[in-house]
Write an enzyme that holds these catalytic residues in place. Sequence first.
Site, PDB file in Angstrom:
ATOM      1  N   TYR A   1       0.877  -1.048   0.004  1.00  0.00           N
ATOM      2  CA  TYR A   1      -0.056  -0.025   0.156  1.00  0.00           C
ATOM      3  C   TYR A   1       0.932   1.358  -0.080  1.00  0.00           C
ATOM      4  O   TYR A   1       0.404   2.254  -0.262  1.00  0.00           O
ATOM      5  CB  TYR A   1      -0.931  -0.036   1.049  1.00  0.00           C
ATOM      6  CG  TYR A   1      -2.214  -1.079   1.138  1.00  0.00           C
ATOM      7  CD1 TYR A   1      -2.344  -1.812   0.001  1.00  0.00           C
ATOM      8  CD2 TYR A   1      -2.938  -1.013   2.185  1.00  0.00           C
ATOM      9  CE1 TYR A   1      -3.156  -2.607  -0.144  1.00  0.00           C
ATOM     10  CE2 TYR A   1      -3.860  -2.262   2.349  1.00  0.00           C
ATOM     11  CZ  TYR A   1      -3.956  -2.895   1.116  1.00  0.00           C
ATOM     12  OH  TYR A   1      -5.076  -3.827   0.996  1.00  0.00           O
TER      13      TYR A   1
ATOM     14  N   ASP B   1      -3.095 -18.221   2.041  1.00  0.00           N
ATOM     15  CA  ASP B   1      -4.408 -18.817   1.481  1.00  0.00           C
ATOM     16  C   ASP B   1      -4.784 -19.996   2.550  1.00  0.00           C
ATOM     17  O   ASP B   1      -5.986 -20.154   2.585  1.00  0.00           O
ATOM     18  CB  ASP B   1      -3.972 -19.520   0.030  1.00  0.00           C
ATOM     19  CG  ASP B   1      -2.607 -20.178   0.008  1.00  0.00           C
ATOM     20  OD1 ASP B   1      -1.921 -19.853   0.941  1.00  0.00           O
ATOM     21  OD2 ASP B   1      -2.343 -20.744  -1.048  1.00  0.00           O
TER      22      ASP B   1
ATOM     23  N   ASP C   1      -5.223  -6.626   5.923  1.00  0.00           N
ATOM     24  CA  ASP C   1      -6.446  -6.027   5.662  1.00  0.00           C
ATOM     25  C   ASP C   1      -7.648  -7.229   5.048  1.00  0.00           C
ATOM     26  O   ASP C   1      -8.813  -6.909   5.554  1.00  0.00           O
ATOM     27  CB  ASP C   1      -6.241  -5.430   4.229  1.00  0.00           C
ATOM     28  CG  ASP C   1      -7.292  -4.030   3.742  1.00  0.00           C
ATOM     29  OD1 ASP C   1      -8.031  -3.842   4.599  1.00  0.00           O
ATOM     30  OD2 ASP C   1      -7.112  -3.289   2.791  1.00  0.00           O
TER      31      ASP C   1
END
Length: 355
Positions: A143, A222, A246
């Site tokens: 980010y 995952d 997030d």
Amino acid sequence: MSEFNITLIPGDGIGPEIVNGAVTVLDAVSKKYNHKFNYTEVYMGGCAIDKYGVPLPDETVEICKKSDSVLLGAVGGPKWDSVPSEKRPEKGLLGIRKALGLYSNLRPSILKPQLKDASPLKDEKLENGLDVMVVRELTGGIYFGERKKADDGSWASDEEKYSVEEIQRIGKIAFETAMLRNKRVVSVDKANVLESSRLWRKTMTELSQQYPEVELTHMYVDNAAMQLAINPAQFDVIVTSNIFGDILSDLSSAIAGSIGMLPSASLGATKCGMYEPIHGSAPDIAGQDIANPIATIVSAAMMLEMSFGLSEEAKAINNAVDKVLDMNYRTADIMSDGMTKVGCKKMAELIAENI
Ligand code: NAD
């Protein structure tokens, strides 16, 4: 009597309504426990764009920096969706985190027995409950990495980059948080593919030597998403990067029921933190007095405990929330058969009365 300076950033959408609700409850706390909370309200996000032409005015940063802590509602909304990307409301959020050096985001997700029906998971997946703290790195990674795009629009890239120091400081928060809980940390990465994740894993492993009482395990992101959905009770503390945090913290929140219930704390090297609900500005329900203020109210409780050291007062807020839920009062988002529906203002008043 203790005195604290709190900066309020109501922001956009439902922000002003839910922050008002939190102030109602904080006022009840100050009355009962004889504290003085001084509030200063500032602009950030869409409302700041409208007033000052920028999402994060310098004055907002200065006032936040001088206060003991910041309580934020939410920013953003469709009105500002078409402004240039460097001026979007969310830029204000990233900017204030950076300006205050808030490099960690702590999101507790606890499944309240009163709201078991609000969870999308089946009962059998929840029989051991859910009480997880996601510790997300907040000022690094993709980010904040370098962004590039081709002039002709044929490609674009974003860089995921972490330094050892950035990983160590977020790791430290995770291990110390675990020491106060069940002493288990799962570090989530994608070390089978990403170089930055391999550094993340190596650094976490080295850091864990300083916390021999804490059990550290590693999980690929995952698999972590799958494990949260099939056996959420296995987790105590999850520590992970900005982007993975997030996503996983939204997932753990969804499992706990409504997004309107869940708080968060953003902390850095000082006691001054920023506390906010995990949800956004909910423009679809803004101004109707139907938003759930509980996430913001329990964010204020986190502020009392983590920034002001007022644990008893924080507990009083959490107990009052439980009491009001036990009395079967619900806002629209957590409403079910046989419950009494109340609005945002009324919910806050009921919680304040039960402090
Ligand atoms: P959102 O969290 O605002 O809303 C998602 C859904 O949850 C909506 O249906 C909304 O009505 C509901 N909801 C959210 N909070 C609620 C509450 N307290 N009580 C009852 N229902 C609630 O997410 P979104 O719709 O994706 O985003 C709306 C705006 O908020 C966007 O502009 C987005 O960029 C912004 N946003 C801001 C923050 C922040 O300020 N920290 C975080 C996320 C999104």
